[in-house]
Structure formats: structure tokens, C-alpha cells
Scaffold this active site. Structure first.
Site, PDB file in Angstrom:
ATOM      1  N   GLY A   1     -24.301   7.243  -2.602  1.00 25.38           N
ATOM      2  CA  GLY A   1     -24.203   6.267  -3.696  1.00 25.38           C
ATOM      3  C   GLY A   1     -25.565   6.023  -4.320  1.00 25.38           C
TER       4      GLY A   1
ATOM      5  N   ARG B   1     -21.789  13.780  -3.557  1.00 23.34           N
ATOM      6  CA  ARG B   1     -21.303  13.793  -2.176  1.00 23.34           C
ATOM      7  C   ARG B   1     -20.890  15.233  -1.891  1.00 23.34           C
ATOM      8  NH1 ARG B   1     -19.888   8.211  -3.422  1.00 23.34           N
ATOM      9  NH2 ARG B   1     -21.209   7.006  -2.022  1.00 23.34           N
TER      10      ARG B   1
ATOM     11  N   GLY C   1     -28.132   6.554   1.847  1.00 18.57           N
ATOM     12  CA  GLY C   1     -27.609   5.612   2.833  1.00 18.57           C
ATOM     13  C   GLY C   1     -27.409   6.268   4.190  1.00 18.57           C
ATOM     14  N   ASP C   2     -26.650   5.618   5.057  1.00 21.27           N
ATOM     15  CA  ASP C   2     -26.540   6.138   6.429  1.00 21.27           C
ATOM     16  C   ASP C   2     -25.809   7.476   6.492  1.00 21.27           C
ATOM     17  OD1 ASP C   2     -24.117   4.928   5.912  1.00 21.27           O
ATOM     18  OD2 ASP C   2     -23.821   4.281   7.984  1.00 21.27           O
ATOM     19  N   GLY C   3     -24.853   7.710   5.573  1.00 17.39           N
ATOM     20  CA  GLY C   3     -24.194   9.020   5.512  1.00 17.39           C
ATOM     21  C   GLY C   3     -25.222  10.112   5.239  1.00 17.39           C
TER      22      GLY C   3
ATOM     23  N   THR D   1     -29.614   2.178  -0.811  1.00 18.84           N
ATOM     24  CA  THR D   1     -28.207   1.811  -1.021  1.00 18.84           C
ATOM     25  C   THR D   1     -28.149   0.332  -1.372  1.00 18.84           C
ATOM     26  OG1 THR D   1     -26.113   1.317   0.090  1.00 18.84           O
ATOM     27  CG2 THR D   1     -27.965   1.726   1.531  1.00 18.84           C
ATOM     28  N   ILE D   2     -27.283  -0.031  -2.330  1.00 21.48           N
ATOM     29  CA  ILE D   2     -27.206  -1.445  -2.720  1.00 21.48           C
ATOM     30  C   ILE D   2     -26.609  -2.289  -1.587  1.00 21.48           C
ATOM     31  CG2 ILE D   2     -27.024  -0.949  -5.199  1.00 21.48           C
ATOM     32  CD1 ILE D   2     -23.981  -1.778  -4.884  1.00 21.48           C
ATOM     33  N   ASP D   3     -25.944  -1.626  -0.619  1.00 25.27           N
ATOM     34  CA  ASP D   3     -25.159  -2.372   0.377  1.00 25.27           C
ATOM     35  C   ASP D   3     -25.986  -3.059   1.472  1.00 25.27           C
ATOM     36  OD1 ASP D   3     -22.988  -1.408  -1.010  1.00 25.27           O
ATOM     37  OD2 ASP D   3     -22.678   0.312   0.313  1.00 25.27           O
TER      38      ASP D   3
ATOM     39  N   ASP E   1     -26.717  -2.045   4.408  1.00 23.04           N
ATOM     40  CA  ASP E   1     -25.799  -1.980   5.554  1.00 23.04           C
ATOM     41  C   ASP E   1     -26.228  -0.992   6.632  1.00 23.04           C
ATOM     42  OD1 ASP E   1     -25.452   0.318   4.100  1.00 23.04           O
ATOM     43  OD2 ASP E   1     -23.268   0.299   4.150  1.00 23.04           O
TER      44      ASP E   1
ATOM     45  N   ARG F   1     -19.149  -2.196   0.632  1.00 27.78           N
ATOM     46  CA  ARG F   1     -18.358  -1.419   1.616  1.00 27.78           C
ATOM     47  C   ARG F   1     -17.971  -2.311   2.799  1.00 27.78           C
ATOM     48  NH1 ARG F   1     -20.201   4.818   1.879  1.00 27.78           N
ATOM     49  NH2 ARG F   1     -22.265   4.068   2.358  1.00 27.78           N
TER      50      ARG F   1
ATOM     51  N   GLU G   1     -18.414 -21.924  -3.477  1.00 32.13           N
ATOM     52  CA  GLU G   1     -17.754 -22.890  -2.586  1.00 32.13           C
ATOM     53  C   GLU G   1     -17.304 -22.214  -1.289  1.00 32.13           C
ATOM     54  OE1 GLU G   1     -17.548 -23.187  -5.947  1.00 32.13           O
ATOM     55  OE2 GLU G   1     -18.564 -25.120  -5.870  1.00 32.13           O
TER      56      GLU G   1
ATOM     57  N   LYS H   1     -14.763 -32.105  -8.480  1.00 35.41           N
ATOM     58  CA  LYS H   1     -15.341 -30.794  -8.801  1.00 35.41           C
ATOM     59  C   LYS H   1     -14.469 -30.098  -9.824  1.00 35.41           C
ATOM     60  CE  LYS H   1     -18.501 -28.521  -5.931  1.00 35.41           C
ATOM     61  NZ  LYS H   1     -18.862 -27.423  -5.076  1.00 35.41           N
TER      62      LYS H   1
HETATM   63  P1  ADP Z   1     -24.450   7.249   1.671  1.00 29.01           P
HETATM   64  O1  ADP Z   1     -25.632   8.105   1.969  1.00 29.01           O
HETATM   65  O2  ADP Z   1     -24.643   6.404   0.454  1.00 29.01           O
HETATM   66  O3  ADP Z   1     -23.982   6.477   2.900  1.00 29.01           O
HETATM   67  P2  ADP Z   1     -22.179   9.110   1.958  1.00 29.01           P
HETATM   68  O4  ADP Z   1     -21.668   8.460   3.202  1.00 29.01           O
HETATM   69  O5  ADP Z   1     -21.208   9.475   0.910  1.00 29.01           O
HETATM   70  O6  ADP Z   1     -23.261   8.206   1.214  1.00 29.01           O
HETATM   71  O7  ADP Z   1     -22.981  10.426   2.396  1.00 29.01           O
HETATM   72  C1  ADP Z   1     -23.631  11.248   1.450  1.00 29.01           C
HETATM   73  C2  ADP Z   1     -23.565  12.676   1.896  1.00 29.01           C
HETATM   74  O8  ADP Z   1     -24.220  12.821   3.165  1.00 29.01           O
HETATM   75  C3  ADP Z   1     -22.166  13.214   2.146  1.00 29.01           C
HETATM   76  O9  ADP Z   1     -21.552  13.672   0.971  1.00 29.01           O
HETATM   77  C4  ADP Z   1     -22.431  14.363   3.097  1.00 29.01           C
HETATM   78  O10 ADP Z   1     -22.927  15.497   2.428  1.00 29.01           O
HETATM   79  C5  ADP Z   1     -23.565  13.799   3.960  1.00 29.01           C
HETATM   80  N1  ADP Z   1     -22.995  13.185   5.158  1.00 29.01           N
HETATM   81  C6  ADP Z   1     -22.339  12.006   5.262  1.00 29.01           C
HETATM   82  N2  ADP Z   1     -21.919  11.763   6.511  1.00 29.01           N
HETATM   83  C7  ADP Z   1     -22.319  12.832   7.248  1.00 29.01           C
HETATM   84  C8  ADP Z   1     -22.206  13.182   8.640  1.00 29.01           C
HETATM   85  N3  ADP Z   1     -21.573  12.403   9.514  1.00 29.01           N
HETATM   86  N4  ADP Z   1     -22.742  14.367   9.014  1.00 29.01           N
HETATM   87  C9  ADP Z   1     -23.368  15.160   8.139  1.00 29.01           C
HETATM   88  N5  ADP Z   1     -23.524  14.887   6.831  1.00 29.01           N
HETATM   89  C10 ADP Z   1     -23.004  13.739   6.389  1.00 29.01           C
END
Ligand code: ADP
Length: 320
Positions: free
Chosen positions: A11, A72, A102-104, A125-127, A129, A171, A187, A214
Site C-alpha cells: 500500500g 502487489r 509494510g509488514d507484507g 504504511t498509513i496503518d 500496524d 486494516r 463521542e 449535545k
Molecule cells: P504491505 O507491505 O503494505 O503490508 P502487502 O501485504 O500487500 O502490503 O505486501 C506487499 C507485497 O509483499 C506482496 O504483494 C508480496 O509480493 C510481498 N509479500 C507479502 N506477504 C509476503 C509473505 N508472507 N512472503 C513473501 N512475500 C510477501
């Protein structure tokens, strides 16, 4: 290390450009070459790679999104595809890669490291997280965007004496909801990390508000909570107050980054290059106790955050 690559993945987040700019400028400062990789891991697989000079990042600092493009790539989860990506990177002379995402994206970076391509991760990432870091680039801009939108919605909600449910992004995280909710005096704030009770957390607040004359009820809900339409119907039926639903959506991902995001991105981008230069590889950069630090990528990704945010407690006390 003489040549490094940089990519943005997953993202997009405001401030990613500022991070790329800092990577390019710091690398050039130290006489290293920089290769820009377009569309995240897709560009790495297909060799969509170009040499970047200091001038290529001019006029990017203040722009949202990512000029390197992001994508992605499901296929990147396959081992032979990662091996191919490493071969492509080496063909372009790349000896280490800065991954902004991000973590993905960091899990993908870990796979690259395991196949022999040194990496450094910058959290974008804006999240907000990723538990190993207190801050991710783009969060402050997203919270400010949500805050401005909620302030505007409050004007009309007040005039019509309504309730308004505002769904924000994040998310599975309630971070944006908590900060935007506290910043706008919502609130009620509903987040996925803490289950809510309709009677206690919503109905009671609405009834107390009515007694105090209110004229509006703003309920900020993180997208991970879900069920916003049903909640709107229930409030309307049980509390007898007209209730509207607004989903802020993708506007929270765009816009010019705030000073905080620009500065954090600049610091992290520069540190990433210094780490590669010092031979400290396969690390992710983060913020801990308000200071920048770095941690081994495998160790960092294993960190879990089970603590409810202090902001959740604060919101309970002051959101009446
Ligand atoms: P973000 O980095 O924002 O969390 P995604 O979760 O969509 O976004 O991950 C971005 C890309 O990173 C994915 O399209 C994929 O290529 C790679 N990726 C995500 N998860 C994994 C994983 N468990 N193992 C290997 N590559 C991953």
C-alpha cells in the site's frame, strides 16, 4: 557496497517519496550508485530498473503516493521467483536493496535476504500496524486527513442534530481511528483490538449527551471492526436519532505528507544507506521510545503487540 537498489511495495503511503529521495541523495553523497526499481517486487522480477541521480528526486519530497510506483505481487511468495529476482538484481549490479513498505513487504524482503540479497526495510504504511516500531511513515498524514474530514462532517452533523458513524482505514489496526477520534473529540471510538458493548459504549454515551443537550454524536470506527451499516440502523432504531454513515476510504492514503512524515522518512532513508554502507544488513528501521533504531528483520517481524494502546484508555476517559 557500491550499488544499491530502492523500491516501494504494498500500500502506498505519503512520505514514501521523501524516503526514496533521502536514499538516493545519501547514497550519492557517499559515492554509491542507486538503481530505482519500479512497481515493487514486480519490477525486481521483470527488471524494470533504472539508474537514479540526485536530480531524479527533485520536487518529490512534498508529493503523496510513490513516484517509483507500487504493486502487489502474489508470485513473489514463491521461492523460485525470489531466486529469479535476486539474479535480476545482481545482473543490474545491485548489491543491497532498500525496501519501503509494510509488514507484507518486509516478509518479501526477508525472503530476498534468505536468497542472498542484503536488504534494509523502512516502514511505510498509513496503518501504523507493525509492532516492532512505534511509527510508520504516512500515519501522521493519514490521521490529519481523517481529522480534517471528520471536523467537516461534525459541522453538518451538529446542524442536523444527527449521529454520524465515520469509518476510517487501518486494516486490522485501530491506530488511525484512535488518533483521529481523539483529535476530533469523537463521542465513541471503536477499534478491532478492543470489543465494544453497544449499551455501555454507544447507547449510554448518546443518552448522556442528550441530557447535556449535545447536538451531535460522532462515532469513529476502524475498518477492522466492520458492521457499520448494521450499527447505524441499530442506533437509529434504539436511540431514536438519525444516523448517517461515512466511509472515508482512499482519500486517507493520498495527499502531501506532513512535516513529521517528511522528516521521519528523510531520517530513515538516510539511515538505511548508512547501514548498508557499514555492512549492517537484513535489518528494519523503526522508532522505539521516540528514537530511531534498527533490528534484525526476522527478530523484528516476530515481535507481537498485545498491549491495548494508552490512547484507548484516554479516549474512554475524555470522550463523553
Ligand atoms: P504491505 O507491505 O503494505 O503490508 P502487502 O501485504 O500487500 O502490503 O505486501 C506487499 C507485497 O509483499 C506482496 O504483494 C508480496 O509480493 C510481498 N509479500 C507479502 N506477504 C509476503 C509473505 N508472507 N512472503 C513473501 N512475500 C510477501
Amino acid at each position: 557496497m557500491k550499488t544499491i537498489g530502492v523500491l516501494t511495495s504494498g500500500g502506498d503511503a505519503p512520505g514514501m517519496n521523501a524516503a526514496v529521495r533521502a536514499v538516493v541523495r545519501t547514497a550519492r553523497y557517499y559515492g554509491m550508485k542507486v538503481k530505482g526499481i519500479r512497481r515493487g517486487y514486480k519490477g525486481l522480477i521483470y527488471g524494470d530498473i533504472f539508474e537514479m541521480e540526485t536530480g531524479d528526486v527533485s520536487n518529490t519530497l512534498q508529493r503523496g503516493g510513490t513516484f517509483l510506483l507500487t504493486a502487489r505481487s502474489a508470485e513473489f511468495k514463491e521461492k523460485d521467483v525470489v531466486e529469479q529476482a535476486v539474479k535480476t538484481a545482481k545482473y543490474f549490479g545491485i548489491e543491497g536493496i532498500v525496501v519501503i513498505g509494510g509488514d507484507g513487504s518486509f516478509r518479501g524482503a526477508k525472503d530476498l535476504a534468505e536468497q542472498g540479497m542484503p536488504v534494509i526495510g523502512i516502514p511505510g504504511t498509513i496503518d501504523n500496524d507493525i509492532p516492532y516500531t512505534e511509527y510508520t511513515i504516512g500515519f501522521d498524514t493519514a490521521v490529519n486527513t481523517a481529522m480534517e474530514a471528520i471536523d467537516k462532517i461534525r459541522d453538518t452533523t451538529s446542524s442536523h442534530e444527527r449521529c454520524n458513524i465515520i469509518q476510517v482505514m487501518g486494516r486490522n489496526s485501530g491506530a488511525i481511528a484512535l488518533s483521529a477520534g481523539i483529535a476530533t473529540g469523537a463521542e465513541a471510538i471503536l477499534v478491532p483490538e478492543i470489543p465494544y458493548d453497544f449499551e455501555e459504549d454507544i447507547l449510554r454515551s448518546i443518552n448522556l449527551g442528550k441530557v447535556r443537550n449535545k447536538t451531535h454524536f460522532i462515532i469513529v470506527v476502524a475498518e477492522g471492526v466492520g458492521g457499520c451499516e448494521e450499527l447505524a440502523t441499530k442506533i437509529q432504531e434504539v436511540a431514536g436519532i438519525e444516523t448517517k454513515l461515512n466511509t472515508l476510504g482512499y482519500l486517507q492514503r493520498g495527499g502531501s505528507p506532513t512535516a513529521q512524515d517528511r522528516v521521519t522518512a528523510s531520517k530513515m532513508g538516510s539511515r538505511a544507506v548508512e547501514l548498508l554502507r557499514e555492512g549492517k544488513t537484513n535489518r528494519i528501521i523503526g522508532i522505539k521510545n521516540n528514537d530511531m533504531y534498527d533490528i534484525d528483520i526476522t527478530e523484528g517481524l516476530e515481535i507481537k503487540n498485545n498491549e491495548p494502546s494508552d490512547l484507548a484508555r484516554l479516549a474512554k476517559i475524555i470522550s463523553i
